[in-house]
Motif scaffolding. Structure first.
Motif, mmCIF file in Angstrom:
data_model
loop_
_atom_site.group_PDB
_atom_site.id
_atom_site.type_symbol
_atom_site.label_atom_id
_atom_site.label_comp_id
_atom_site.label_asym_id
_atom_site.label_seq_id
_atom_site.Cartn_x
_atom_site.Cartn_y
_atom_site.Cartn_z
ATOM 1 N N LEU A 159 0.832 -1.203 0.000
ATOM 2 C CA LEU A 159 0.000 0.000 0.000
ATOM 3 C C LEU A 159 0.870 1.259 0.000
ATOM 4 C CD1 LEU A 159 -3.013 0.206 -0.156
ATOM 5 C CD2 LEU A 159 -3.103 0.431 2.334
ATOM 6 N N ASP A 177 -0.699 -2.266 -6.592
ATOM 7 C CA ASP A 177 -2.105 -2.512 -6.285
ATOM 8 C C ASP A 177 -2.389 -4.015 -6.283
ATOM 9 O OD1 ASP A 177 -4.995 -1.313 -6.138
ATOM 10 O OD2 ASP A 177 -5.100 -2.848 -7.695
ATOM 11 N N HIS A 192 -3.561 -6.555 -3.020
ATOM 12 C CA HIS A 192 -4.679 -7.487 -3.008
ATOM 13 C C HIS A 192 -4.198 -8.939 -2.928
ATOM 14 C CE1 HIS A 192 -7.896 -4.576 -3.542
ATOM 15 N NE2 HIS A 192 -7.099 -3.925 -4.371
ATOM 16 N N SER A 238 -8.532 6.413 -4.890
ATOM 17 C CA SER A 238 -9.003 5.269 -4.091
ATOM 18 C C SER A 238 -8.019 4.853 -3.001
ATOM 19 C CB SER A 238 -9.273 4.069 -5.008
ATOM 20 O OG SER A 238 -8.074 3.630 -5.631
ATOM 21 N N GLN A 239 -6.937 5.600 -2.830
ATOM 22 C CA GLN A 239 -5.922 5.225 -1.838
ATOM 23 C C GLN A 239 -6.497 5.191 -0.425
ATOM 24 O OE1 GLN A 239 -2.882 4.146 -2.461
ATOM 25 N NE2 GLN A 239 -2.178 3.977 -0.360
ATOM 26 N N HIS A 279 -8.441 2.097 0.269
ATOM 27 C CA HIS A 279 -7.562 0.935 0.446
ATOM 28 C C HIS A 279 -6.931 0.945 1.852
ATOM 29 C CE1 HIS A 279 -8.082 0.447 -3.847
ATOM 30 N NE2 HIS A 279 -7.442 -0.697 -3.790
ATOM 31 N N ILE A 311 -14.981 -0.204 -3.433
ATOM 32 C CA ILE A 311 -13.798 -0.099 -4.287
ATOM 33 C C ILE A 311 -14.064 -0.740 -5.641
ATOM 34 C CG2 ILE A 311 -11.410 -0.896 -4.613
ATOM 35 C CD1 ILE A 311 -11.042 -0.633 -1.577
#
Length: 219
Positions: free
Chosen positions: A126, A145, A149, A189-190, A193, A215
């Motif tokens: 991240l 990214d 995940h 979108s950080q 996350h 998300i």
């Protein structure tokens, strides 16, 4: 005259390809224990980091099984190639739908089973995601990214779910590189996350799933 682009591979990719070939030729038989890191470093004349990256890649590809404290064992001589071939021919909407279903289940399990190492891997990925997004480095940002995940997937406690998710993510990664022109969506979108990782850390299953859904809906 037709020209063909030469694909440059990293040392880790070269080592992974060499180990994969040895597995297919039976030099590293299925169920046998892979040589130790120092032995592989000497055999391929590369550093420890290249060996570890190669082993991680082959583990994600279904060839190897890393058992902490015991060593690395040859799992298969074919890996996930059959699945890869099927996914390559699939409609992206189908791929994305399957990944969506898998991801939600994985996040549920990761919120219950996450380890300190898993959280550390998530945090590092991240951090890289944010850094590369701010730099405008799209390729590195997408890779970070996916790494984030994938770290969640590795924390879910189900190796089959992890393998399936990793395989699908590689194809989603290719799609991201075609639809995104810059890192703005990743910057936007950080925060979500960050919140997702915190929910997993705090074992808040419902909250983690809700954040993941938000998300995914933005993609």
């Amino acid at each position: 005259m037709k020209t063909e682009a030469i694909v440059r591979r990293s040392l880790a990719e070269e080592v992974a390809a060499a180990i994969e070939e040895k597995i297919k030729l039976g030099e590293f038989p299925v169920e046998s224990k892979l040589p130790t890191e120092p032995e592989l470093m000497k055999q391929f004349a590369v550093g420890r980091s290249s060996i570890r990256e190669a082993v991680k890649y082959l583990s994600q590809s279904g060839y190897l099984n890393v058992q902490q404290g015991l060593g690395t064992f040859v799992k298969s001589s074919t890996g996930h190639h059959a699945l890869d071939s099927k996914i390559e021919k699939a409609n992206f909407n189908d791929i994305f739908e399957v990944r969506h279903v898998l991801e939600l289940r994985i996040i549920e399990k990761a919120a219950l089973n996450r380890t300190s190492k898993g959280l550390k891997d998530m945090a590092q990925a991240l951090k890289n995601r944010a850094k590369y997004a701010e730099m405008g480095n799209l390729t590195a940002c997408v890779n970070a990214d996916i790494a984030f995940h994938s770290a969640i997937a590795e924390s879910c406690g189900n190796s089959i779910l992890t393998a399936l998710y990793t395989t699908l993510s590689e194809h989603v990664n290719k799609f991201f590189m075609t639809i995104y022109k810059d890192t703005v969506p990743f910057l936007n979108s950080q925060q979500q996350h960050e919140e997702l990782m915190l929910a997993i850390k705090d074992k808040e299953v419902k909250k983690a799933v809700d954040i993941a859904n938000r998300i995914i809906q933005q993609l």
